[in-house]
Design an enzyme around this catalytic site. Structure first.
Site, PDB file in Angstrom:
ATOM      1  CG  HIS A 102       2.307  -8.039  -4.332  1.00 52.52           C
ATOM      2  ND1 HIS A 102       2.950  -7.182  -3.443  1.00 52.52           N
ATOM      3  CD2 HIS A 102       1.323  -7.306  -4.921  1.00 52.52           C
ATOM      4  CE1 HIS A 102       2.374  -5.991  -3.507  1.00 52.52           C
ATOM      5  NE2 HIS A 102       1.388  -6.032  -4.397  1.00 52.52           N
ATOM      6  CG  ASP A 134      -2.761  -6.866  -2.524  1.00 52.97           C
ATOM      7  OD1 ASP A 134      -3.429  -7.467  -1.663  1.00 52.97           O
ATOM      8  OD2 ASP A 134      -2.641  -5.619  -2.553  1.00 52.97           O
TER       9      ASP A 134
END
Length: 263
Positions: free
Chosen positions: A219, A74
């Site tokens: 991430h 993400d």
């Protein structure tokens, strides 16, 4: 004593109501999220055994048989994403990237192009990472459609999957997502890598939570994450997992616009 039992029962019921309310706020909407297995059983094929997506995007892995798991990232791309793409290429692992528009997609169009070119799934993580449940329908549409347009301009493809910031969704988010052709993808394993720079801790958290049909959330913008990825991949391969993109995980079903998926 009966009075105490009644009072205790009332407190338990109230506590369960709070839990249910929090669960609803985090998962999305009144309908239960679909699992990857649900998606595979809800196939709507074209009659030729294909889902309508290019074969390069869905691949030949059959997750009804294979022990599949999806690696997702993400909030990128960022400065460490090229190194991550090198790792994924070396280890022959496809991933799904949920990208932020402003300051990320616009700043790194070459990286976005490379993601698509190397067979990764490119998804939508909104324009500015606002919580969609705090916005009205027009605000939700703007957050998603601007990123849709930016990714399409770079890759030539319109994303079909999105991840709502913080996993927060509701009926209004689902309705706008459906209008934009976006399925909502949540997760089953996260390292909370936004709160640590320790690759070993990130690795341990993911390996402890990994399971078949799992969707891993990481991430690629945090310092400890990319260094943890090689060992995560190697260990999960040893355990017999096959890495797939999110659409591959759902195939032969396809991501249904507006639906929420969570293992």
């Amino acid at each position: 004593m009966p009075g105490k039992k009644t009072a205790l029962g009332a407190r338990i019921a109230a506590a369960l109501a709070v839990v249910a309310t929090l669960s609803l706020a985090l998962t999305g909407c009144s309908a239960d999220p679909l699992t990857p297995a649900d998606a595979r059983s809800r196939t709507d094929l074209d009659g030729d055994g294909k889902s309508g997506k290019p074969e390069a995007r869905t691949g030949s892995v059959d997750c009804r048989q294979a022990r599949c798991i999806a690696l997702t990232f993400d909030a990128g791309p960022g400065k460490d994403t090229p190194r991550l793409l090198d790792i994924l290429k070396e280890k022959k692992v496809p991933a799904t990237f949920f990208l932020l528009g402003r300051n990320h997609v616009l700043k790194h169009p070459d990286i976005v192009s490379r993601m698509a070119r190397e067979g990764h799934e490119v998804g939508n993580h909104t324009w500015t990472h606002k919580r969609l449940t705090d916005l009205d329908a027009d605000g939700i549409r703007e957050e998603l459609s601007r990123t849709q347009d930016a990714i399409q301009e770079i890759t030539g493809d319109v994303p079909t999957v999105m991840r709502p910031p913080q996993g927060r969704t509701d009926d209004q988010v689902s309705e706008v997502s459906r209008d934009l052709g976006l399925a909502q993808i949540l997760w089953s394993a996260t390292a909370k890598d936004y709160a640590t720079t320790d690759p070993a801790l990130i690795e341990r958290r993911i390996l402890d939570a990994a399971d078949r049909d799992g969707i891993i959330l990481l991430h690629d913008i945090y310092a400890g994450t990319v260094p943890a990825v090689p060992r995560i991949i190697d260990e999960l391969k040893k355990r017999g997992y096959t890495f797939v993109t999110v659409p591959q995980l759902l195939a032969p079903g396809v991501p249904e616009p507006g639906a929420v998926y969570r293992p």
